[in-house]
Design a protein around this motif. Structure first.
Motif, mmCIF file in Angstrom:
data_model
loop_
_atom_site.group_PDB
_atom_site.id
_atom_site.type_symbol
_atom_site.label_atom_id
_atom_site.label_comp_id
_atom_site.label_asym_id
_atom_site.label_seq_id
_atom_site.Cartn_x
_atom_site.Cartn_y
_atom_site.Cartn_z
ATOM 1 N N UNK A 113 0.832 -1.211 0.000
ATOM 2 C CA UNK A 113 0.000 0.000 0.000
ATOM 3 C C UNK A 113 0.867 1.262 0.000
ATOM 4 N N UNK A 114 1.987 1.219 0.701
ATOM 5 C CA UNK A 114 2.903 2.362 0.702
ATOM 6 C C UNK A 114 3.466 2.610 -0.687
ATOM 7 N N UNK A 115 3.852 1.553 -1.363
ATOM 8 C CA UNK A 115 4.399 1.683 -2.710
ATOM 9 C C UNK A 115 3.342 2.188 -3.689
ATOM 10 N N UNK A 116 2.105 1.694 -3.550
ATOM 11 C CA UNK A 116 1.033 2.146 -4.415
ATOM 12 C C UNK A 116 0.784 3.641 -4.219
ATOM 13 N N UNK A 117 0.770 4.080 -2.963
ATOM 14 C CA UNK A 117 0.568 5.504 -2.685
ATOM 15 C C UNK A 117 1.680 6.338 -3.306
ATOM 16 N N UNK A 118 2.922 5.847 -3.247
ATOM 17 C CA UNK A 118 4.056 6.563 -3.819
ATOM 18 C C UNK A 118 3.937 6.665 -5.337
ATOM 19 N N UNK A 119 3.522 5.578 -5.983
ATOM 20 C CA UNK A 119 3.372 5.578 -7.437
ATOM 21 C C UNK A 119 2.246 6.511 -7.849
ATOM 22 N N UNK A 120 1.151 6.502 -7.108
ATOM 23 C CA UNK A 120 0.042 7.401 -7.421
ATOM 24 C C UNK A 120 0.462 8.867 -7.280
ATOM 25 N N UNK A 121 1.241 9.143 -6.247
ATOM 26 C CA UNK A 121 1.707 10.511 -6.049
ATOM 27 C C UNK A 121 2.612 10.939 -7.200
ATOM 28 N N UNK A 122 3.465 10.029 -7.652
ATOM 29 C CA UNK A 122 4.396 10.352 -8.731
ATOM 30 C C UNK A 122 3.681 10.570 -10.064
ATOM 31 N N UNK A 123 2.575 9.849 -10.290
ATOM 32 C CA UNK A 123 1.875 9.967 -11.575
ATOM 33 C C UNK A 123 0.726 10.959 -11.522
ATOM 34 N N UNK A 124 0.210 11.204 -10.329
ATOM 35 C CA UNK A 124 -0.961 12.062 -10.192
ATOM 36 C C UNK A 124 -2.264 11.371 -10.520
ATOM 37 N N UNK A 125 -2.223 10.067 -10.767
ATOM 38 C CA UNK A 125 -3.430 9.297 -11.086
ATOM 39 C C UNK A 125 -3.973 8.695 -9.797
ATOM 40 N N UNK A 126 -5.115 9.187 -9.356
ATOM 41 C CA UNK A 126 -5.651 8.759 -8.069
ATOM 42 C C UNK A 126 -6.924 7.926 -8.198
ATOM 43 N N UNK A 127 -7.576 7.973 -9.363
ATOM 44 C CA UNK A 127 -8.852 7.273 -9.488
ATOM 45 C C UNK A 127 -8.617 5.798 -9.782
ATOM 46 N N UNK A 128 -9.659 5.002 -9.558
ATOM 47 C CA UNK A 128 -9.614 3.582 -9.883
ATOM 48 C C UNK A 128 -10.888 3.223 -10.642
ATOM 49 N N UNK A 129 -10.740 2.794 -11.868
ATOM 50 C CA UNK A 129 -11.900 2.358 -12.633
ATOM 51 C C UNK A 129 -12.383 1.016 -12.100
ATOM 52 N N UNK A 130 -13.666 0.756 -12.206
ATOM 53 C CA UNK A 130 -14.210 -0.500 -11.701
ATOM 54 C C UNK A 130 -14.043 -1.599 -12.738
ATOM 55 N N UNK A 131 -13.377 -2.683 -12.355
ATOM 56 C CA UNK A 131 -13.162 -3.814 -13.247
ATOM 57 C C UNK A 131 -13.589 -5.124 -12.595
ATOM 58 N N UNK A 132 -14.199 -5.046 -11.429
ATOM 59 C CA UNK A 132 -14.458 -6.235 -10.627
ATOM 60 C C UNK A 132 -15.927 -6.637 -10.704
ATOM 61 N N UNK A 133 -16.187 -7.894 -10.339
ATOM 62 C CA UNK A 133 -17.561 -8.376 -10.251
ATOM 63 C C UNK A 133 -18.383 -7.538 -9.278
ATOM 64 N N UNK A 134 -19.640 -7.329 -9.623
ATOM 65 C CA UNK A 134 -20.588 -6.696 -8.727
ATOM 66 C C UNK A 134 -21.281 -7.785 -7.896
ATOM 67 N N UNK A 135 -21.692 -7.465 -6.674
ATOM 68 C CA UNK A 135 -22.395 -8.470 -5.854
ATOM 69 C C UNK A 135 -23.581 -9.107 -6.575
ATOM 70 N N UNK A 136 -24.388 -8.301 -7.287
ATOM 71 C CA UNK A 136 -25.551 -8.858 -7.977
ATOM 72 C C UNK A 136 -25.141 -9.836 -9.073
ATOM 73 N N UNK A 137 -23.982 -9.597 -9.699
ATOM 74 C CA UNK A 137 -23.504 -10.522 -10.726
ATOM 75 C C UNK A 137 -23.098 -11.857 -10.107
ATOM 76 N N UNK A 138 -22.442 -11.804 -8.962
ATOM 77 C CA UNK A 138 -22.068 -13.029 -8.259
ATOM 78 C C UNK A 138 -23.316 -13.817 -7.880
ATOM 79 N N UNK A 139 -24.321 -13.133 -7.366
ATOM 80 C CA UNK A 139 -25.556 -13.803 -6.991
ATOM 81 C C UNK A 139 -26.234 -14.442 -8.197
ATOM 82 N N UNK A 140 -26.232 -13.753 -9.321
ATOM 83 C CA UNK A 140 -26.836 -14.315 -10.530
ATOM 84 C C UNK A 140 -26.092 -15.553 -10.997
ATOM 85 N N UNK A 141 -24.769 -15.504 -10.958
ATOM 86 C CA UNK A 141 -23.978 -16.655 -11.373
ATOM 87 C C UNK A 141 -24.184 -17.841 -10.430
ATOM 88 N N UNK A 142 -24.270 -17.558 -9.134
ATOM 89 C CA UNK A 142 -24.499 -18.629 -8.157
ATOM 90 C C UNK A 142 -25.857 -19.285 -8.379
#
Length: 324
Positions: free
Chosen positions: A173-202
């Motif tokens: 987490x420390x390294x990630x914070x350092x890299x974000x500070x160096x690049x100025x990129x702080x946002x995170x796009x969503x690429x992960x499963x949503x809870x409702x999608x997991x429930x549908x698959x189950x």
């Protein structure tokens, strides 16, 4: 001379054990041209492999394999398809292809992704790849890395992920914070499963297991942290699914380097019945191997080489629990 494909088929059919359980592992799947992460397969290659798997195996979920083995009813040439991490290509590409081929799979979820929308690897990759276009170099830990082309950004992202993999959660987490500070990129796009999608698959017959909360190397963490990662991931998924979660996948999964007998005991005490490693080989005795099951990664894209790779992988380490 016998064609290579026919020779591989005969060798595969004659040597594979009817009583052994083969567990295959996948991670990411996307259409050709959209793959910017590894390990990954194209949707076309994954669909072909599913057809081959269906032809030569009886596919079940991991929980069903354990139950059937305990009852002495495990089908001949049984196999489990597993998918690690929990990115949204599980829902958009893997799940539809499984349904198209009439197959099921066991998905291992790293539960931090449910909250953050990404895991640490993609957060680092995004910070580097999305750095301002005018940046020619990126200083990280006293070294200036060139990022003046997209290829160099991809290469640096992979380099940093490889370097940070064997840090503790806090150090990472420390390294990630350092890299974000160096690049100025702080946002995170969503690429992960949503809870409702997991429930549908189950609801459609897919099984879900835990893969820790933050995907740490358990051997690097204090016992309290490792135990929390194991137990919390189980609890979070059980609350989401409203059913018991029986299976766990060790992050990175190499016995003796990423986890050991101490962590196997933690998994047992947490209430898991089955756990999978990335140790190659087949599983001849599910009862004795239940908390350190072997898996294989089938990457070849031709049918003959696919079967040959499975044959070689399942012949290694069959029956034991030691890592590479």
């Amino acid at each position: 001379m016998m064609p290579f494909f026919l020779k591989c088929t005969q060798q595969f059919m004659s040597k594979r054990s009817g009583n052994a359980l083969t567990i295959l592992t996948y991670h990411r799947v996307a259409p050709e041209g959209q793959i910017t992460y590894l390990p990954a397969l194209s949707t076309e290659a994954f669909s072909r492999q599913l057809a081959w798997i269906k032809r030569y195996y009886q596919v079940v979920t991991l929980a069903d394999a354990g139950r059937l083995a305990a009852e002495g009813r495990l089908p001949q040439h049984a196999a489990v398809i597993t998918v690690d991490d929990g990115y949204d290509d599980c829902f958009h590409y893997i799940f539809p292809l499984l349904q198209q081929h009439g197959l099921c799979a066991t998905f291992f979820i790293t539960t931090a992704g449910l909250t953050h929308g990404q895991l640490w690897e993609e957060q680092i990759a995004e910070a580097i790849i999305d750095a301002p276009a005018h940046r020619q170099q990126l200083p990280i830990n006293g070294t200036d890395y060139p990022i003046n082309t997209f290829a160099r950004r991809l290469r640096l992202a992979k380099t940093m992920i490889d370097k940070l993999k064997y840090l503790t959660i806090a150090q990472r987490e420390q390294q990630l914070a350092s890299i974000r500070q160096a690049t100025g990129v702080m946002h995170s796009s969503r690429q992960f499963l949503q809870p409702a999608q997991i429930q549908q698959m189950a609801q459609a017959g897919m099984e879900f297991g835990a893969h820790s909360v933050h995907h740490p190397i358990l051997m690097l963490e204090q016992d309290a942290v490792a135990e929390r990662e194991i137990r919390s991931s189980k609890l979070q998924l059980e609350q989401l699914l409203q059913q018991e979660v029986l299976s766990f996948a060790y992050p990175n999964g190499q016995f003796g380097r990423d986890f050991d007998d101490h962590h196997i005991e933690m998994v047992k005490q947490a209430g898991f019945r089955y756990a999978v490693s990335t140790v190659p080989g087949s599983n001849q005795d599910i009862a004795s191997q239940a908390l350190c099951l072997h898996r294989v990664s089938p990457w070849p894209t031709s049918q003959s080489r696919f079967m040959l790779s499975l044959l070689r992988s399942t012949q290694r380490g069959a029956g034991g629990t030691n890592g590479y």
